[in-house]
Write an enzyme that holds these catalytic residues in place. Structure first.
Site, PDB file in Angstrom:
ATOM      1  N   GLN A  58      12.868  64.878  87.623  1.00 10.28           N
ATOM      2  CA  GLN A  58      13.240  64.311  88.996  1.00 10.28           C
ATOM      3  C   GLN A  58      12.910  65.687  90.133  1.00 10.28           C
ATOM      4  OE1 GLN A  58      17.399  64.079  87.654  1.00 10.28           O
ATOM      5  NE2 GLN A  58      17.986  64.806  89.633  1.00 10.28           N
ATOM      6  N   MET A  75      23.891  68.043  86.555  1.00 14.56           N
ATOM      7  CA  MET A  75      23.071  69.078  85.949  1.00 14.56           C
ATOM      8  C   MET A  75      23.605  70.468  86.104  1.00 14.56           C
ATOM      9  SD  MET A  75      19.488  67.832  87.682  1.00 14.56           S
ATOM     10  CE  MET A  75      19.520  68.154  89.344  1.00 14.56           C
ATOM     11  N   GLY A  76      24.999  70.451  86.036  1.00 16.31           N
ATOM     12  CA  GLY A  76      25.733  71.640  85.906  1.00 16.31           C
ATOM     13  C   GLY A  76      25.828  72.220  86.960  1.00 16.31           C
ATOM     14  N   GLY A  95      28.568  60.563  92.373  1.00  8.94           N
ATOM     15  CA  GLY A  95      29.187  60.890  93.547  1.00  8.94           C
ATOM     16  C   GLY A  95      28.432  59.993  94.903  1.00  8.94           C
ATOM     17  N   LEU A 105      28.472  73.402  88.370  1.00  7.67           N
ATOM     18  CA  LEU A 105      29.680  72.626  88.812  1.00  7.67           C
ATOM     19  C   LEU A 105      30.591  73.190  89.721  1.00  7.67           C
ATOM     20  CD1 LEU A 105      30.904  71.349  84.969  1.00  7.67           C
ATOM     21  CD2 LEU A 105      29.158  70.468  86.756  1.00  7.67           C
ATOM     22  N   HIS A 106      31.080  72.599  90.666  1.00  7.85           N
ATOM     23  CA  HIS A 106      31.865  72.701  91.824  1.00  7.85           C
ATOM     24  C   HIS A 106      32.929  71.600  91.973  1.00  7.85           C
ATOM     25  CE1 HIS A 106      29.791  69.515  93.762  1.00  7.85           C
ATOM     26  NE2 HIS A 106      28.634  70.148  93.415  1.00  7.85           N
ATOM     27  N   SER A 115      27.774  70.820  97.117  1.00  8.43           N
ATOM     28  CA  SER A 115      26.828  70.793  96.420  1.00  8.43           C
ATOM     29  C   SER A 115      26.063  71.947  95.846  1.00  8.43           C
ATOM     30  CB  SER A 115      25.667  70.111  97.385  1.00  8.43           C
ATOM     31  OG  SER A 115      24.457  70.350  96.939  1.00  8.43           O
ATOM     32  N   HIS A 118      32.235  68.059  91.458  1.00  2.00           N
ATOM     33  CA  HIS A 118      32.158  67.381  90.169  1.00  2.00           C
ATOM     34  C   HIS A 118      33.690  67.282  89.342  1.00  2.00           C
ATOM     35  CE1 HIS A 118      28.047  69.531  90.418  1.00  2.00           C
ATOM     36  NE2 HIS A 118      27.903  68.410  89.984  1.00  2.00           N
TER      37      HIS A 118
HETATM   38  O1  PAF Z   1      23.165  63.980  90.790  1.00  2.00           O
HETATM   39  C1  PAF Z   1      22.622  64.607  89.856  1.00  2.00           C
HETATM   40  O2  PAF Z   1      23.485  65.679  89.335  1.00  2.00           O
HETATM   41  C2  PAF Z   1      21.390  64.056  88.941  1.00  2.00           C
HETATM   42  O3  PAF Z   1      20.488  63.379  90.041  1.00  2.00           O
HETATM   43  C3  PAF Z   1      21.792  63.195  87.739  1.00  2.00           C
HETATM   44  C4  PAF Z   1      22.440  62.054  88.254  1.00  2.00           C
HETATM   45  C5  PAF Z   1      22.703  63.993  87.040  1.00  2.00           C
HETATM   46  C6  PAF Z   1      20.613  62.919  86.843  1.00  2.00           C
HETATM   47  O4  PAF Z   1      19.874  64.228  86.557  1.00  2.00           O
END
Ligand code: PAF
Length: 243
Positions: free
Chosen positions: A65, A34-35, A152, A37-38, A190, A41
């Site tokens: 979600q 979901m961007g 992860g 990024l750290h 996170s 990722h």
């Molecule tokens: O873990 C996440 O970042 C999200 O739940 C995912 C797997 C990209 C789905 O939106």
């Protein structure tokens, strides 16, 4: 020298780009994100590169979600630095759909996961969550059609849910888990850690210490329930409200 990844924003553009890789006999790994990024990722991307010859990273903050009371609007969005990080890792394609590409008007189908999605863990507190994750990950898999996808272990229940879904729905994607990356003091990396105040950030390290302590006790032969109760005490004493 790093080169910018190809950025795709529609399903046909993504499919064309992946097909071009396939024509050159590439194997493809997808890293869904979901961007914001750290280094966690980045470690997923590095594992992806070991498991396939080409890497696609999706960046999509998935509204389905998040409950209405959650942080969809406030979720950190750091597009420019994300792309710089992916370029430095030599990622081939970024899949960055808008909400209208992912959930066009009239969208009316959802994946309803069971099994690990009903384990009584995160699902007890976020009942909307795994349906939203399974729906978007199912779409990401069928849009990109990767050979493997990397998730992860930090979100362990999520990893189990998507593994089960890929198997149950014959999606043809091998789901691979990647170890949690931690700050030097033990806090799991996170995107949401930016929400922590300096005091909360300090307190947060108790979580890892409590988990390590419980694991040590279990390894030494203590009953699981008693080791977990001790862990819960440590966490609550530090000021956490335990789910
Ligand atoms: O873990 C996440 O970042 C999200 O739940 C995912 C797997 C990209 C789905 O939106």
């Amino acid at each position: 020298m790093s080169r910018s990844p190809l950025i795709t924003r529609t399903v046909p553009a993504l499919r064309r780009a992946v097909d071009n890789l396939r024509k050159r006999k590439a194997t493809v790994a997808l890293v869904p994100t979901m961007g914001a990024l750290h280094d966690g990722h980045v470690s997923l991307v590095r594992l992806a590169k070991r498991r396939a010859s080409r890497v696609v990273v999706s960046i999509f903050v998935n509204p389905t979600q998040f409950a209405p009371t959650e942080d969809f609007g406030a979720y950190p969005r750091t597009w420019k630095t994300d792309i710089a990080k992916l370029a430095a890792e030599d990622v081939d394609i970024v899949w960055h759909p808008g909400v209208e590409a992912m959930y066009p008007e009239g969208f009316a189908t959802r994946v309803v996961p069971e099994g690990p999605a009903l384990a009584g863990l995160e699902d007890r507190f976020r009942p909307h969550f795994f349906g939203g994750v399974a729906t978007v990950v199912g779409k990401l898999f069928t849009q990109c059609r990767p050979d493997v996808a990397i998730f992860g272990e930090k979100d362990f229940q999520q990893l189990r849910v998507v593994t089960q879904m890929a198997r149950d729905l014959d999606l043809g994607v091998k789901v691979i888990g990647s170890r949690t990356v931690r700050e030097p003091d033990g806090l799991a990396m996170s995107s949401r850690n930016v929400y922590l105040s300096p005091e909360e950030r300090q307190t947060s390290t108790t979580l890892y210490r409590a988990m390590k302590d419980s694991a040590r006790r279990i390894q030494a032969g203590e009953a699981i329930a008693s080791a977990m109760a001790r862990g819960a005490e440590m966490i609550e004493a530090a000021g956490f409200a335990l789910d």
